[in-house]
Design a protein around this motif. Sequence first.
Motif, mmCIF file in Angstrom:
data_model
loop_
_atom_site.group_PDB
_atom_site.id
_atom_site.type_symbol
_atom_site.label_atom_id
_atom_site.label_comp_id
_atom_site.label_asym_id
_atom_site.label_seq_id
_atom_site.Cartn_x
_atom_site.Cartn_y
_atom_site.Cartn_z
ATOM 1 N N LYS A 17 32.130 4.521 12.227
ATOM 2 C CA LYS A 17 33.064 4.175 11.148
ATOM 3 C C LYS A 17 32.599 3.179 10.390
ATOM 4 O O LYS A 17 32.564 2.103 10.745
ATOM 5 N N ASP A 18 31.718 3.430 9.021
ATOM 6 C CA ASP A 18 31.349 2.352 8.310
ATOM 7 C C ASP A 18 30.150 1.617 9.149
ATOM 8 O O ASP A 18 29.701 0.504 8.753
ATOM 9 N N CYS A 19 29.712 2.321 9.990
ATOM 10 C CA CYS A 19 28.494 1.869 10.678
ATOM 11 C C CYS A 19 27.423 2.908 11.081
ATOM 12 O O CYS A 19 27.891 3.979 11.417
ATOM 13 N N ALA A 110 18.416 6.630 9.705
ATOM 14 C CA ALA A 110 19.943 5.947 9.668
ATOM 15 C C ALA A 110 20.094 5.050 8.747
ATOM 16 O O ALA A 110 19.111 3.921 8.471
ATOM 17 N N GLY A 111 21.179 5.129 8.050
ATOM 18 C CA GLY A 111 21.136 3.893 6.916
ATOM 19 C C GLY A 111 22.593 3.916 6.407
ATOM 20 O O GLY A 111 23.255 4.686 6.704
ATOM 21 N N GLN A 162 31.797 0.158 19.729
ATOM 22 C CA GLN A 162 31.806 1.513 20.521
ATOM 23 C C GLN A 162 30.733 2.291 20.567
ATOM 24 O O GLN A 162 30.038 2.927 21.200
ATOM 25 N N LEU A 163 30.094 2.405 19.012
ATOM 26 C CA LEU A 163 28.953 2.955 18.770
ATOM 27 C C LEU A 163 27.773 2.323 19.563
ATOM 28 O O LEU A 163 26.896 3.111 19.936
ATOM 29 N N PHE A 164 27.569 1.003 19.624
ATOM 30 C CA PHE A 164 26.578 0.422 20.389
ATOM 31 C C PHE A 164 26.535 0.801 21.947
ATOM 32 O O PHE A 164 25.616 1.389 22.614
ATOM 33 N N GLU A 165 27.536 0.850 22.606
ATOM 34 C CA GLU A 165 27.801 1.452 24.112
ATOM 35 C C GLU A 165 27.376 2.875 23.895
ATOM 36 O O GLU A 165 26.433 3.379 24.820
ATOM 37 N N ALA A 166 28.007 3.712 23.143
ATOM 38 C CA ALA A 166 27.480 5.109 23.079
ATOM 39 C C ALA A 166 26.323 5.391 23.225
ATOM 40 O O ALA A 166 25.696 6.171 23.945
ATOM 41 N N ILE A 186 15.258 -0.218 22.467
ATOM 42 C CA ILE A 186 15.685 -1.181 21.394
ATOM 43 C C ILE A 186 16.735 -0.448 20.373
ATOM 44 O O ILE A 186 16.572 0.687 20.173
ATOM 45 N N VAL A 187 17.808 -1.197 20.169
ATOM 46 C CA VAL A 187 18.976 -0.475 19.163
ATOM 47 C C VAL A 187 19.149 -1.441 18.073
ATOM 48 O O VAL A 187 19.263 -2.646 18.133
ATOM 49 N N HIS A 188 19.291 -0.639 16.993
ATOM 50 C CA HIS A 188 19.836 -1.620 15.767
ATOM 51 C C HIS A 188 21.406 -0.943 15.369
ATOM 52 O O HIS A 188 21.405 0.195 15.175
ATOM 53 N N ILE A 189 21.987 -1.862 15.144
ATOM 54 C CA ILE A 189 23.497 -1.357 14.627
ATOM 55 C C ILE A 189 23.639 -1.891 13.198
ATOM 56 O O ILE A 189 23.698 -3.110 13.026
ATOM 57 N N ILE A 190 23.599 -1.034 12.583
ATOM 58 C CA ILE A 190 23.710 -1.387 10.971
ATOM 59 C C ILE A 190 25.071 -1.188 10.424
ATOM 60 O O ILE A 190 25.799 -0.053 10.498
ATOM 61 N N GLU A 191 25.447 -2.080 9.987
ATOM 62 C CA GLU A 191 27.064 -2.229 9.283
ATOM 63 C C GLU A 191 26.932 -2.849 7.835
ATOM 64 O O GLU A 191 25.772 -3.161 7.467
ATOM 65 N N ARG A 192 27.997 -2.904 7.197
ATOM 66 C CA ARG A 192 27.817 -2.996 5.838
ATOM 67 C C ARG A 192 27.194 -4.364 5.491
ATOM 68 O O ARG A 192 26.764 -4.518 4.383
ATOM 69 N N ASP A 193 27.704 -5.197 6.267
ATOM 70 C CA ASP A 193 27.128 -6.535 5.875
ATOM 71 C C ASP A 193 26.025 -7.351 6.757
ATOM 72 O O ASP A 193 25.702 -8.360 6.610
ATOM 73 N N ARG A 194 25.760 -6.450 7.948
ATOM 74 C CA ARG A 194 24.643 -7.205 8.940
ATOM 75 C C ARG A 194 24.074 -6.175 9.688
ATOM 76 O O ARG A 194 24.562 -5.060 9.781
#
Lengths: 205, 211
Positions: A17-19, A110-111, A162-166, A186-194
């Motif tokens: 959701k938004d990420c 992913a973006g 939750q997304l990072f865990e999954a 390596i995991v990148h979690i991309i949100e609206r502001d960071r």
Amino acid sequence: MSIMSYNGGAIMAMRGKDCVAIAADRRFGIQAQTVSMDFDKIFEMGPRLYIGLAGLATDIQTVSERLKFRVNLYELRENRRIKPKTLLSVVSNLLYERRFGPYFIEPVIAGIDPLTLEPYVASCDLIGCPMVAKDFAVSGTCSEQMYGMCESLWVEDMTPDQLFEAISQALMNSVDRDALSGWGAIVHIIERDRVTTKTLKTRMD
Amino acid sequence: MECLLGIKGRDFVLMASDCVVSAHGIVAMKKDHDKMFKMTDSLVMSVIGHGGDDVQFAEYIAKNIQLYRMRNGYNLSTKEAATFTRRNLADYLRSNTPYSVHLLIGGFDREEGASLYYMDYLATSTKVPFAVHGYGAYFTLSTMDRYYHDDMTQKEALHLLQRCIDEINTRFVINMPTYKIRIVDKDGIHDLDDMKPTGSGGSQGPESMLG
């Protein structure tokens, strides 16, 4: 000996959701021999836009360099950041140009769209057939395992945590069942502001 | 049948290569051949390959790196030289005349310090703490994994290299009696005496290396 499994590797991207999140293993190997455990397969093409490339390592490096060149020129001409769906078209064009002597890579994008802020996940095959996914995209030598894990763990509208865990659990358990992938992730979690980047310690074998 | 080794220490890179030149698969033509090429005062490339590709490609890259220095007035850093080499090798890969070479690039520059790059014949390039090319890799990488650490002194690196060479000598069927050694650090490239395997075999190193 298949060219796509000469070096090994695994890439996965998921929509929340938004990420969005994109993850990859870190192994660089030559068939059974592991050479390096910090080989980058995910490349930044914009502040909230990443592309992961799985397949032959030399083509991962060549395509990421050529793609960055095209994206840089695009951004200079258009004077704005490239959208994820436009990047998909650029990648598709780059790969189809080599239709009868292809680059041996399968990309995952992913973006977050810079204007609408919509999360976006897509992938291609090695000759550039584009596919936009509403849930997740996977690519690599353990793609079957990754499909199974993602199908079980993905639910709609996950928060960044939750997304990072999954995505972490899905990738880790998939690469643990593949001899040619793994040696860290390596995991990148991309949100609206960071964008948050985390490294995972997997089974180091 | 050839072997290249490289170990990055705290502020230096140790490069080693075997010295055998073979012909028709079975004849040892020469046992004192130098497989390393000096690119700049603080950059060394060791190369192995088939049919003259090794020398052709290495000289081509070396001359171009010197040309850059002449045109621009300063040397390429190790990372830049590795990227340049990779770009050339990758471009030739899908041409009618690909180069079949494996290489190690070791150098020292002020920004990064010592760095070692591994490049295979497909033009995959990666920065590594230590690396081995050739069949020798199967006999030595595990030893390097066990004894390597980030802050090695020259003495420790040479001990580790001696262990590796001893192991190759014990277990590899091809005889490689000498290895050329070079160290690259802030003072440039230093040629050391050739290293030969001791009789003791790879599993017995000096006391200080145990535990």
